[in-house]
Design an enzyme around this catalytic site. Structure first.
Site, PDB file in Angstrom:
ATOM      1  N   CYS A 150      56.500  29.728  39.589  1.00 53.42           N
ATOM      2  CA  CYS A 150      57.285  30.925  39.840  1.00 53.42           C
ATOM      3  C   CYS A 150      58.516  30.648  40.688  1.00 53.42           C
ATOM      4  CB  CYS A 150      56.416  32.006  40.471  1.00 53.42           C
ATOM      5  SG  CYS A 150      55.232  32.703  39.308  1.00 53.42           S
TER       6      CYS A 150
ATOM      7  N   LEU B  77      59.066  45.940  39.927  1.00 53.24           N
ATOM      8  CA  LEU B  77      57.610  45.956  40.072  1.00 53.24           C
ATOM      9  C   LEU B  77      56.959  45.228  38.903  1.00 53.24           C
ATOM     10  CD1 LEU B  77      56.573  49.173  41.949  1.00 53.24           C
ATOM     11  CD2 LEU B  77      56.540  46.805  42.668  1.00 53.24           C
TER      12      LEU B  77
ATOM     13  N   ASP C 169      50.065  41.005  36.339  1.00 52.93           N
ATOM     14  CA  ASP C 169      50.984  42.136  36.449  1.00 52.93           C
ATOM     15  C   ASP C 169      50.378  43.429  35.898  1.00 52.93           C
ATOM     16  OD1 ASP C 169      53.135  40.883  37.763  1.00 52.93           O
ATOM     17  OD2 ASP C 169      53.837  40.016  35.887  1.00 52.93           O
TER      18      ASP C 169
ATOM     19  N   GLN D 198      55.338  32.969  20.206  1.00 52.12           N
ATOM     20  CA  GLN D 198      56.510  32.258  19.710  1.00 52.12           C
ATOM     21  C   GLN D 198      56.484  30.863  20.313  1.00 52.12           C
ATOM     22  OE1 GLN D 198      58.816  31.931  17.655  1.00 52.12           O
ATOM     23  NE2 GLN D 198      60.884  31.989  18.463  1.00 52.12           N
TER      24      GLN D 198
END
Lengths: 370, 370
Positions: free
Chosen positions: B26, B57, B99, B152
């Protein structure tokens, strides 16, 4: 659309977007056979039945916990293939949406934008390019009556562009794409030759000697480039809506695997054993000549006539009854102000379904509708 | 989990996955302020109200055409940060799902897998790595009771790993994350220090002299690396389910912007003006010592104590009532066999909501639960 001028946008005169990648558009895809082999791990998840569609087709269709509803979803990302970031934004969005449209799903409930920002860009270049790209992506999303609410942006050696399109659709909004029957005809809604148009325009810009070597006409290449930018930016949405009205039996969109590659993929999932026989190739004007000269010089001519030349944001390939096809083409042409063609037919086959282009396929040169 | 051996998998002895990128996990994210500026084009689409959640968010929440239903969707992609492709697959999947979990959504209806296959890999390396990665991704998806149906794959200079998680949820399945009130406490479900653990293990492997320079303990680094691999692979799903049971008022997950960055993002969207005051920092054992030594040597120590050190697949940060917090922690610990902590409190604020770490925050060294 032609001739993106970097200076107008505050970039250096010699700034070239497509230099930020070594691969172009849908040509970057990992070959299908490699992909299928690598994806064997998923094999138990990829059952083809009434409710789910194989990974090789355009979108996944997933039954939800809520009666009658399906999640239809697709993602795509690739690299810049034209130098105008605004056009690339439009093309990227149109190309992602196209996989929903290929399933007859015309309402996209959400778009995510995926962006890899090339590490070689300085901050000023980055801001200019990303802003233009986003604007193009958003304009295409507006035209599609969807919104971009989410995404991810990372640094990457190459400029990476993509998106995720999602629709929560009633089962009635989704075309069953596996119902082609002998007697159907095949319709194509954009000409092929996009890869030739994009690459020959690159030769021209890069002054690499190819133009002279093949004795090509610069003005025709420039015209073809405008044409391919227009058609890559054009949404397949009207083509999708009309699939319902004219009761299409099968459909897919033509992208990285080329016309024949996608025809083969579509044939493979048909319920009946059928053969898709393509006997006409609508080609962006002059691109057939370029391919011919390349072949004369010992090249492959992008394998254009074999139907293997990659398209980015290409048209829909649709199987439907002959009577419906004519009406479909007429109505689509009047909505999109662009032609479409019957390019072949569906015939009986005793065993596994396949697709082929006949040896003496007619080449039709397609002039820009602009 | 430690010590991925390339030879066992048929790779060259000196094959190093993390060399296929120059950025880790990240940490590759484009900084938030840059991102927000670039995204201004979307400003009309990013209204914060009861139905939609800001792009900063964790997931977008979109009202659908079908009454009571919301589309909850998130995407993430990044680069390898540990050398074991299987672990990277697990971590990638857990990180994407996180998330959704941060919004209290525990049922993922579909995962798309995004994969950029590094161009430097030869075919044999590619097949080995991609297969291991997919297996890890799939195992995490199985654990989450979701399926991967779509994705993909492109060629890319760096190995790029990611996914898209989508849930079509009843509005009742989604936690309102903007209801923190003074008196609430803040709970964190995984310790920080992931970036320190991953990087110090790299130093050790690369024998770049850092270990000697900082006089570090190799065995403690190896232990911390195992710990971070375990916690990055751990799903935040139980943490998500319990948000409902214990009526959480706000929640987010801790990833690339670090503990304080995500606390700030969460504070910013609260309805009431509040301050998130963090007074305890649970840190993977020994990582605080490494950061201290780096700071003593004039470095920044990954800005760990400022709460700016990036986490990949970090824990949830939750605001809830003090009584609920204790029960939440107890139940989560028993389900996940891993601890969680009250790390601060929510206090009144007269103007804009903010988050901060107090100067004398207590550092708590967290030993692996393994």
């Amino acid at each position: 659309m032609e001739g993106f001028d970097p200076k107008i946008h505050g970039l250096d005169e010699d700034f070239v977007l497509t230099k930020l990648t070594k691969m172009k558009g849908c040509g970057c895809k990992v070959p299908r056979d490699v992909l299928l082999q690598l994806l064997q791990t998923f094999k138990t998840d990829l059952v083809i039945n009434n409710d789910e569609v194989d990974i090789g087709l355009d979108s996944c269709v997933i039954p939800l916990r809520h009666p009658g509803l399906r999640l239809v979803q697709t993602t795509d990302f690739f690299y810049p293939l034209v130098d105008d970031p605004y056009i690339m934004g439009r093309v990227t969005c149109a190309n992602v949406l196209s996989d929903l449209y290929a399933m007859g799903v015309s309402e996209c409930d959400n778009m995510l934008m995926l962006l890899g920002v090339a590490v070689d860009l300085n901050e000023s270049q980055r801001d200019i390019i990303v802003r233009l790209f986003i604007q193009g992506f958003k304009d295409a999303a507006d035209e599609a009556e969807t919104k971009i609410r989410g995404g991810q942006t990372v640094r990457c050696p190459w400029l990476l562009l993509g998106g995720v399109a999602t629709s929560v659709a009633h089962e009635t909004e989704i075309i069953k794409v596996d119902r082609a029957v002998p007697g159907d005809v095949l319709v194509l809604t954009k000409p092929i030759g996009g890869q030739v148009a994009v690459n020959s325009y690159e030769w021209l810009k890069n002054k690499n000697g190819k133009i002279e070597e093949l004795n090509l006409d610069e003005s025709k290449i420039r015209k073809a480039f405008k044409q391919v930018c227009e058609q890559m930016s054009r949404l397949n949405r009207n083509a999708a809506k009309l699939l319902h009205k004219y009761e299409a039996h099968a459909s897919t969109d033509v992208t990285g695997f080329g016309l024949l590659g996608h025809a083969e993929n579509l044939a493979r999932v048909q319920k009946e054993n059928v053969e898709f026989v393509i006997d006409k190739l609508p080609i962006i004007e002059y691109m057939d000549e370029i391919a011919d000269r390349m072949i004369e010089n010992g090249g492959e001519g992008f394998r254009l006539f074999e139907g293997r030349s990659a398209e980015t944001s290409g048209g829909l390939l649709v199987a439907l009854s002959e009577r419906s096809a004519k009406a479909y083409i007429d109505e689509l042409s009047s909505l999109d102000h662009a032609p479409a063609w019957i390019i072949g037919r569906v015939v009986e086959k005793s065993d596994d379904s396949v697709a082929r282009i006949v040896g003496d396929a007619i080449r039709q040169s397609i002039i820009s509708p602009l």
